[in-house]
Design a protein around this motif. Structure first.
Motif, PDB file in Angstrom:
ATOM      1  N   TYR A  92      17.170 -40.012 -57.492  1.00  0.00           N
ATOM      2  CA  TYR A  92      17.770 -39.142 -56.479  1.00  0.00           C
ATOM      3  C   TYR A  92      17.530 -39.703 -55.078  1.00  0.00           C
ATOM      4  O   TYR A  92      18.437 -39.725 -54.236  1.00  0.00           O
ATOM      5  N   SER A  93      16.312 -40.176 -54.822  1.00  0.00           N
ATOM      6  CA  SER A  93      15.988 -40.755 -53.515  1.00  0.00           C
ATOM      7  C   SER A  93      16.830 -41.997 -53.240  1.00  0.00           C
ATOM      8  O   SER A  93      17.297 -42.209 -52.117  1.00  0.00           O
TER       9      SER A  93
ATOM     10  N   SER B 266      15.338 -44.141 -43.107  1.00  0.00           N
ATOM     11  CA  SER B 266      15.903 -42.795 -43.016  1.00  0.00           C
ATOM     12  C   SER B 266      15.421 -42.066 -41.769  1.00  0.00           C
ATOM     13  O   SER B 266      16.205 -41.403 -41.080  1.00  0.00           O
TER      14      SER B 266
ATOM     15  N   VAL C  50      13.258 -35.341 -49.474  1.00  0.00           N
ATOM     16  CA  VAL C  50      13.216 -35.765 -50.886  1.00  0.00           C
ATOM     17  C   VAL C  50      12.482 -37.098 -51.023  1.00  0.00           C
ATOM     18  O   VAL C  50      11.649 -37.275 -51.926  1.00  0.00           O
ATOM     19  N   GLN C  51      12.778 -38.029 -50.144  1.00  0.00           N
ATOM     20  CA  GLN C  51      12.115 -39.338 -50.202  1.00  0.00           C
ATOM     21  C   GLN C  51      10.622 -39.211 -49.909  1.00  0.00           C
ATOM     22  O   GLN C  51       9.809 -39.913 -50.513  1.00  0.00           O
TER      23      GLN C  51
ATOM     24  N   LEU D  79      13.257 -37.986 -59.321  1.00  0.00           N
ATOM     25  CA  LEU D  79      13.052 -38.095 -57.874  1.00  0.00           C
ATOM     26  C   LEU D  79      13.356 -39.507 -57.367  1.00  0.00           C
ATOM     27  O   LEU D  79      13.911 -39.676 -56.275  1.00  0.00           O
ATOM     28  N   THR D  80      13.010 -40.510 -58.188  1.00  0.00           N
ATOM     29  CA  THR D  80      13.259 -41.894 -57.776  1.00  0.00           C
ATOM     30  C   THR D  80      14.750 -42.179 -57.673  1.00  0.00           C
ATOM     31  O   THR D  80      15.235 -42.695 -56.655  1.00  0.00           O
TER      32      THR D  80
ATOM     33  N   MET E 194       9.471 -47.477 -51.212  1.00  0.00           N
ATOM     34  CA  MET E 194       9.825 -46.200 -50.606  1.00  0.00           C
ATOM     35  C   MET E 194       9.407 -46.070 -49.140  1.00  0.00           C
ATOM     36  O   MET E 194      10.143 -45.459 -48.348  1.00  0.00           O
TER      37      MET E 194
ATOM     38  N   LEU F 297      12.013 -44.869 -46.439  1.00  0.00           N
ATOM     39  CA  LEU F 297      11.704 -43.681 -45.641  1.00  0.00           C
ATOM     40  C   LEU F 297      11.739 -44.003 -44.147  1.00  0.00           C
ATOM     41  O   LEU F 297      12.225 -43.198 -43.335  1.00  0.00           O
TER      42      LEU F 297
ATOM     43  N   CYS G  70      17.476 -35.632 -47.013  1.00  0.00           N
ATOM     44  CA  CYS G  70      17.245 -36.987 -47.512  1.00  0.00           C
ATOM     45  C   CYS G  70      15.810 -37.426 -47.237  1.00  0.00           C
ATOM     46  O   CYS G  70      15.119 -37.935 -48.130  1.00  0.00           O
TER      47      CYS G  70
ATOM     48  N   THR H  87       8.970 -37.802 -53.017  1.00  0.00           N
ATOM     49  CA  THR H  87       8.888 -38.864 -54.029  1.00  0.00           C
ATOM     50  C   THR H  87       7.712 -39.784 -53.755  1.00  0.00           C
ATOM     51  O   THR H  87       6.950 -40.142 -54.665  1.00  0.00           O
TER      52      THR H  87
END
Length: 227
Positions: free
Chosen positions: A167-168, A83, A126-127, A164-165, A76, A80, A123, A130
């Motif tokens: 979705y991310s 992003s 949310v990440q 959450l995982t 992640m 991240l 985006c 998570t």
């Protein structure tokens, strides 16, 4: 509406808080209509049911949660970072003319720039949640806390982590599509600008040609009369 009221309304729509982010992002029911969200819910439920029928004790559920959390903590931060880089490039990109075009407010009171910015921000948010939640869960697992309703709690935590995982991860596709849509908007903007400039040049050339033609005719008439 008075000037002060208009200014206050503009300030309300340009605050940098979660309420404003949600107000812009949730326009047209974007959150509820998100395919990424419902795919995440579907995968999470399927995985939860699989765990429910295959695992029947809290210890094994903890092992599954720990495995998922470790994977999240491993990948992640990179996602991240990707992003955030894309978001920064989006915010800082474009000339003043281009920004002037995409920051014009529509009938809903928000501009194209605000809508796209809210999607990127969502985006990243949310990440980030998570990643933070995974770190907290990992810390709690290490504490080895005992609970009377451990199995129920573990299933709830498992579902939240899964949701959450997924979705991310699915938001990455949305993020890439948004980058593509933004590049298309940039291409359209500059193509339109070049087309308008080309039309203007042709008009000027035609006007110049007409003036020159008219001037030549006058010269020819003067020559004839002079003879």
């Amino acid at each position: 509406m008075e000037v002060d009221e208009i200014i206050e309304e503009i300030k309300r729509k340009h605050k940098g808080n979660f309420k404003t982010l949600w107000m812009i992002y949730s326009k047209h029911k974007r959150f509820l209509k998100s395919l990424q969200l419902w795919f995440a819910v579907g995968f999470s439920i399927a995985f939860l049911l699989l765990s429910f029928f295959c695992v029947n004790d809290s210890v094994n559920i903890i092992v599954i949660i720990g495995s998922i959390v470790n994977k999240i903590l491993a990948i992640m931060p990179t996602i991240l970072g990707f992003s955030l880089t894309g978001y920064v490039l989006f915010i800082g990109f474009g000339s003043s003319d281009f920004l002037e075009n995409i920051t014009e407010q529509n009938d809903l009171g928000f501009s194209f720039f605000q809508h796209f910015s809210s999607i990127f921000a969502w985006c990243v948010l949310v990440q980030s949640i998570t990643l933070i939640l995974s770190f907290i869960v990992s810390f709690i697992i290490d504490l080895n806390i005992q609970c009377k309703y451990a199995l129920i709690v573990n299933y709830i935590v498992l579902f939240i982590i899964l949701l959450l995982t997924f979705y991310s991860l699915f938001l990455i596709m949305r993020f890439v599509l948004n980058m593509f849509n933004f590049s298309q908007e940039v291409q359209y903007n500059y193509t339109e600008k070049r087309l308008v400039a080309k039309i203007e040049r042709k008009k000027k050339q035609m006007e110049t040609t007409k003036k020159n033609s008219f001037a030549n005719k006058i010269i020819e008439i003067i020559k004839i009369l002079w003879k």
